[in-house]
Structure formats: structure tokens, C-alpha cells
Write a protein that holds these residues in place. Structure first.
Motif, mmCIF file in Angstrom:
data_model
loop_
_atom_site.group_PDB
_atom_site.id
_atom_site.type_symbol
_atom_site.label_atom_id
_atom_site.label_comp_id
_atom_site.label_asym_id
_atom_site.label_seq_id
_atom_site.Cartn_x
_atom_site.Cartn_y
_atom_site.Cartn_z
ATOM 1 N N VAL A 266 11.242 12.873 45.494
ATOM 2 C CA VAL A 266 12.451 13.687 45.591
ATOM 3 C C VAL A 266 12.060 14.977 46.290
ATOM 4 O O VAL A 266 11.079 15.626 45.910
ATOM 5 C CB VAL A 266 13.027 14.009 44.195
ATOM 6 N N ARG A 267 12.784 15.313 47.331
ATOM 7 C CA ARG A 267 12.485 16.550 48.046
ATOM 8 C C ARG A 267 13.180 17.703 47.350
ATOM 9 O O ARG A 267 14.380 17.689 47.112
ATOM 10 C CB ARG A 267 12.916 16.450 49.509
ATOM 11 N N ASN A 268 12.385 18.720 47.037
ATOM 12 C CA ASN A 268 12.839 19.834 46.229
ATOM 13 C C ASN A 268 13.525 20.900 47.068
ATOM 14 O O ASN A 268 13.484 20.856 48.294
ATOM 15 C CB ASN A 268 11.632 20.433 45.493
ATOM 16 N N LEU A 269 14.150 21.864 46.387
ATOM 17 C CA LEU A 269 14.839 22.948 47.077
ATOM 18 C C LEU A 269 14.053 24.255 47.013
ATOM 19 O O LEU A 269 14.458 25.243 47.627
ATOM 20 C CB LEU A 269 16.227 23.178 46.444
ATOM 21 N N ASP A 270 12.946 24.282 46.279
ATOM 22 C CA ASP A 270 12.227 25.536 46.080
ATOM 23 C C ASP A 270 11.489 25.991 47.343
ATOM 24 O O ASP A 270 11.544 27.150 47.724
ATOM 25 C CB ASP A 270 11.227 25.387 44.934
ATOM 26 N N PHE A 271 10.763 25.081 47.965
ATOM 27 C CA PHE A 271 10.047 25.371 49.193
ATOM 28 C C PHE A 271 10.300 24.243 50.185
ATOM 29 O O PHE A 271 10.621 23.120 49.795
ATOM 30 C CB PHE A 271 8.542 25.495 48.944
ATOM 31 N N SER A 272 10.098 24.507 51.461
ATOM 32 C CA SER A 272 10.335 23.475 52.470
ATOM 33 C C SER A 272 9.333 22.344 52.363
ATOM 34 O O SER A 272 9.574 21.248 52.850
ATOM 35 C CB SER A 272 10.258 24.102 53.870
ATOM 36 N N PHE A 273 8.198 22.587 51.715
ATOM 37 C CA PHE A 273 7.146 21.585 51.605
ATOM 38 C C PHE A 273 7.095 20.960 50.209
ATOM 39 O O PHE A 273 6.223 20.153 49.920
ATOM 40 C CB PHE A 273 5.779 22.218 51.920
ATOM 41 N N SER A 274 7.975 21.351 49.329
ATOM 42 C CA SER A 274 7.882 20.964 47.932
ATOM 43 C C SER A 274 8.442 19.574 47.679
ATOM 44 O O SER A 274 9.550 19.254 48.094
ATOM 45 C CB SER A 274 8.634 21.983 47.066
ATOM 46 N N ARG A 275 7.683 18.736 46.988
ATOM 47 C CA ARG A 275 8.144 17.397 46.644
ATOM 48 C C ARG A 275 7.720 17.076 45.222
ATOM 49 O O ARG A 275 6.709 17.572 44.720
ATOM 50 C CB ARG A 275 7.583 16.359 47.620
ATOM 51 N N ILE A 276 8.500 16.243 44.570
ATOM 52 C CA ILE A 276 8.179 15.803 43.217
ATOM 53 C C ILE A 276 8.394 14.299 43.144
ATOM 54 O O ILE A 276 9.034 13.703 44.009
ATOM 55 C CB ILE A 276 9.059 16.509 42.160
ATOM 56 N N GLY A 277 7.851 13.665 42.119
ATOM 57 C CA GLY A 277 8.066 12.247 41.900
ATOM 58 C C GLY A 277 8.975 12.034 40.707
ATOM 59 O O GLY A 277 8.836 12.718 39.691
ATOM 60 N N MET A 278 9.899 11.095 40.847
ATOM 61 C CA MET A 278 10.819 10.815 39.753
ATOM 62 C C MET A 278 10.893 9.315 39.496
ATOM 63 O O MET A 278 11.070 8.528 40.429
ATOM 64 C CB MET A 278 12.214 11.344 40.074
ATOM 65 N N PRO A 279 10.773 8.895 38.218
ATOM 66 C CA PRO A 279 10.950 7.484 37.886
ATOM 67 C C PRO A 279 12.434 7.138 37.851
ATOM 68 O O PRO A 279 13.295 8.018 37.937
ATOM 69 C CB PRO A 279 10.340 7.380 36.491
ATOM 70 N N GLU A 280 12.732 5.851 37.730
ATOM 71 C CA GLU A 280 14.124 5.411 37.686
ATOM 72 C C GLU A 280 14.846 5.935 36.456
ATOM 73 O O GLU A 280 16.019 6.286 36.517
ATOM 74 C CB GLU A 280 14.171 3.881 37.697
ATOM 75 N N THR A 281 14.133 6.007 35.354
ATOM 76 C CA THR A 281 14.714 6.533 34.114
ATOM 77 C C THR A 281 13.720 7.481 33.459
ATOM 78 O O THR A 281 12.508 7.374 33.656
ATOM 79 C CB THR A 281 15.066 5.409 33.119
ATOM 80 N N VAL A 282 14.248 8.407 32.674
ATOM 81 C CA VAL A 282 13.425 9.400 31.992
ATOM 82 C C VAL A 282 13.747 9.356 30.502
ATOM 83 O O VAL A 282 14.925 9.357 30.108
ATOM 84 C CB VAL A 282 13.698 10.822 32.546
ATOM 85 N N GLN A 283 12.723 9.324 29.682
ATOM 86 C CA GLN A 283 12.928 9.342 28.241
ATOM 87 C C GLN A 283 13.520 10.678 27.807
ATOM 88 O O GLN A 283 13.224 11.723 28.380
ATOM 89 C CB GLN A 283 11.590 9.124 27.523
ATOM 90 N N THR A 284 14.381 10.621 26.819
ATOM 91 C CA THR A 284 14.962 11.846 26.269
ATOM 92 C C THR A 284 14.518 11.986 24.815
ATOM 93 O O THR A 284 13.933 11.067 24.230
ATOM 94 C CB THR A 284 16.498 11.797 26.313
ATOM 95 N N MET A 285 14.832 13.123 24.246
ATOM 96 C CA MET A 285 14.458 13.372 22.854
ATOM 97 C C MET A 285 15.538 12.903 21.884
ATOM 98 O O MET A 285 15.391 13.036 20.670
ATOM 99 C CB MET A 285 14.198 14.872 22.656
ATOM 100 N N HIS A 286 16.640 12.337 22.426
ATOM 101 C CA HIS A 286 17.752 11.939 21.564
ATOM 102 C C HIS A 286 17.374 10.734 20.711
ATOM 103 O O HIS A 286 17.502 10.754 19.493
ATOM 104 C CB HIS A 286 18.987 11.622 22.410
ATOM 105 N N SER A 287 16.918 9.668 21.380
ATOM 106 C CA SER A 287 16.517 8.458 20.672
ATOM 107 C C SER A 287 15.817 7.541 21.654
ATOM 108 O O SER A 287 15.882 7.740 22.869
ATOM 109 C CB SER A 287 17.734 7.750 20.062
ATOM 110 N N GLU A 288 15.159 6.507 21.133
ATOM 111 C CA GLU A 288 14.459 5.566 22.001
ATOM 112 C C GLU A 288 15.427 4.770 22.861
ATOM 113 O O GLU A 288 15.065 4.292 23.930
ATOM 114 C CB GLU A 288 13.613 4.607 21.145
ATOM 115 N N ASP A 289 16.658 4.609 22.381
ATOM 116 C CA ASP A 289 17.654 3.821 23.106
ATOM 117 C C ASP A 289 18.466 4.654 24.086
ATOM 118 O O ASP A 289 19.292 4.126 24.826
ATOM 119 C CB ASP A 289 18.610 3.133 22.128
#
Length: 317
Positions: A266-289
Motif C-alpha cells: 500500500v502506498r502511503n501518504l506520509d512521504f513520496s517514498f513511503s510504503r507499507i504491507g497489508m494483509p487481506e484481513t487484520v485481526q481485531t481485539m473484538h473477538s476471534e470471529d
């Protein structure tokens, strides 16, 4: 009598089939004629909105600067591993002037008889397409926020419709365009390479405005003629994410990133060279489901070294 009833039943079935074909997506408030018109407008918009970018060689990643003490330092040390500078040579290509809008994406969904939905975490609900309420998160002129797979499928589908090699841009292509063809004067992916707080009026618009606004409506275009590289949401690109791949490939031509991985860039907005990796889904603290389906904005690229006019003139070769 039974034969007559059978004939009537068959006739009714045929009429129902014809009605279904002629009234495609009628249950969603759009008939076949309107869908054809929307498809024609989308194709014309896609082809007319491609900005040709002449290739070249540049230092991709956190290219940093040499201080008064003669020592080179990165601009943002915390991410120097994933944003390590490396020499990249790119062939020419074209990039969409604007991010893909909800109107564009809803047209794609209806054309392929896909559900028009909204997501909250991993739950989905149906919604109305082509929303004209400017306060709606799905306002038709706002950038669509979708999963990587949805963005990838959209660009390839649009390529098939237009008979063009359209796809998500590579991470290198995105950065080259965001930095005005890789200029080291472009630390930020804004219209002039400077941070937004250098422009009080623009900074206030972004800081005080809605998270998403109609594409191309808030910040000026950059010198290449492209909007929203530093605004209106992070963007998916085609590459798999790796912190080490560029360190292992310090000089490379037309990079597409590693062959596989667990996260997309994912190309970030902070710097022109900034990039991050993102999985299809992200675990939350709500529950396992209950997990978060990752969704970001995107735009498509013409993967051809020739401008659209020349590409068409060569018969698409």
C-alpha cells in the motif's frame, strides 16, 4: 387442457427469461440500456484519463540527503528497512489521472452481476449503487475503497473491455509518478513535493475536511497531470510486500516485487517514498470471529511503453 397449460407455462418461462435478459440488474434500479450507457462512459473516461509518463532511472525508496556534516541520512529512519534506497529503471507507461470512483466501481459490479455491498469489519450488507448524497461514504464521485483483489480484478476487467493492457501500477511506477518522475526534490507526493503544512490553505482543507472527497477536488494536480497522490486515501499497487527484496535487488529494471508473499504493498501518504504491507484481513481485539477486511483506494495503469494513441496505432502490439 393440460397441453394448453403446459404451452402457457413454457411461454411464460420464455417471457421471463427474455425479461431477465433485457432488464439486466433491473432489481437494482438499473436497466440494460442505462448499464450500456454507463459502460460506454466509463470506457471513454478510462482511455481519456490516461497520463503518459516517460520512463527513466531514479533512486526509489528513502533517498535521503547529505547534511552539512557530510553524512548521508534517510529522511525517515524508522522505515529505512522497507524503504531502503535502490536504483530503478522504468520503461514508459501511462497512469490514470484520477483514482477509481464509486461510480466506476459500481458500474463494474453491476456489469458483472456482483453484489453491491458495504462492509463493516468482516460483515457485509447490500447498498444502493450510484449514491448521489454527498454525505454518503459511497458518494459516486468519491474514491472507491476496496480490497486488493477487487482492485486487481477491476483493472483487468477494464482492460478486457477496452482491449488495453490495464493493471494496477507497480510500486515503482506509483512512486515515479508521485515524485514527478523520481525527482529528489519530491520528498512528499504533493503537487510540489513539499509537505502540506507549507500551504496553510491546503493543509486546513485536508485537516478539517472529510476523509474522502470527490476525486481531484481538494489538492492541485502534480506536474505530470495526476491528482490525489498525497490525498484521498492510501492506494493499492500490484507488488507483494517485502522488507528485504529491494536490498537483495539494489539495481533493477521494471521491478514487480517478489514473486509471492503474505501482504500487498500500500502506498502511503506520509512521504513520496513511503510504503507499507497489508494483509487481506487484520485481526481485531473484538473477538476471534470479528476481523477487519483491508480496503484502500486505487487507480489503473496502462502497461505499455507507448502512449495510448501509438498503442492503438500499432494494433495493440
Amino acid at each position: 387442457m393440460q397441453a394448453l397449460s403446459l404451452r402457457n407455462a413454457v411461454a411464460l418461462l420464455c417471457l421471463s427469461c427474455l425479461a431477465a435478459l433485457s432488464g439486466c440488474n433491473r432489481d437494482r434500479g438499473i436497466d440494460a440500456q442505462e448499464l450500456d450507457q454507463r459502460l460506454a462512459r466509463l470506457e471513454a473516461k478510462a482511455m481519456g484519463g490516461l497520463v503518459f509518463i516517460e520512463g527513466g532511472t531514479f533512486t526509489m525508496g528513502d533517498f535521503g540527503a547529505v547534511g552539512e556534516d557530510g553524512i548521508w541520512r534517510p529522511f525517515f529512519p524508522p522505515t529505512i528497512e522497507e524503504d531502503q534506497p535502490h536504483e530503478v529503471t522504468l520503461s514508459s507507461y501511462s497512469l490514470s489521472r484520477h483514482k477509481t470512483t464509486w461510480e466506476d466501481f459500481d458500474t463494474y459490479l453491476l456489469a458483472n452481476d456482483l453484489d453491491v455491498i458495504e462492509r463493516v469489519f468482516n460483515e457485509e450488507w447490500k447498498r444502493e449503487p450510484f449514491q448521489s448524497d454527498e454525505s454518503s461514504p459511497f458518494y459516486l464521485k468519491n474514491p472507491a475503497q476496496v480490497t486488493w483483489e477487487e482492485a486487481n480484478d477491476y483493472c483487468h476487467w477494464l482492460g478486457q473491455r477496452t482491449q488495453l493492457p490495464l493493471a494496477l501500477p507497480t510500486s515503482a511506477q506509483w512512486e515515479f509518478a508521485a515524485r514527478n518522475r523520481g525527482s529528489t526534490d519530491w520528498i512528499f507526493s504533493t503537487h510540489d513535493g513539499k509537505p502540506l503544512h507549507a500551504h496553510r490553505d491546503l493543509y486546513e482543507q485536508v485537516g478539517e475536511g472529510a476523509d474522502y472527497v470527490p476525486v481531484g477536488s481538494r489538492l492541485p494536480l502534480n506536474p505530470l497531470g495526476i491528482y490525489d497522490m498525497a490525498d484521498n486515501g492510501k492506494e493499492w499497487v500490484s507488488d507483494w510486500f517485502s522488507e528485504t527484496w529491494y536490498r537483495d535487488n539494489p539495481t533493477i529494471t521494471d521491478p514487480t516485487g517478489p514473486a509471492d508473499g503474505a501482504e500487498k504493498v500500500v502506498r502511503n501518504l506520509d512521504f513520496s517514498f513511503s510504503r507499507i504491507g497489508m494483509p487481506e484481513t487484520v485481526q481485531t481485539m473484538h473477538s476471534e470471529d470479528r476481523f477487519l477486511v483491508t480496503q484502500f483506494t486505487f487507480r489503473c495503469a496502462l502497461q505499455s511503453p507507448n502512449p495510448l494513441k501509438e498503442f492503438r496505432g500499432k494494433g495493440g502490439d
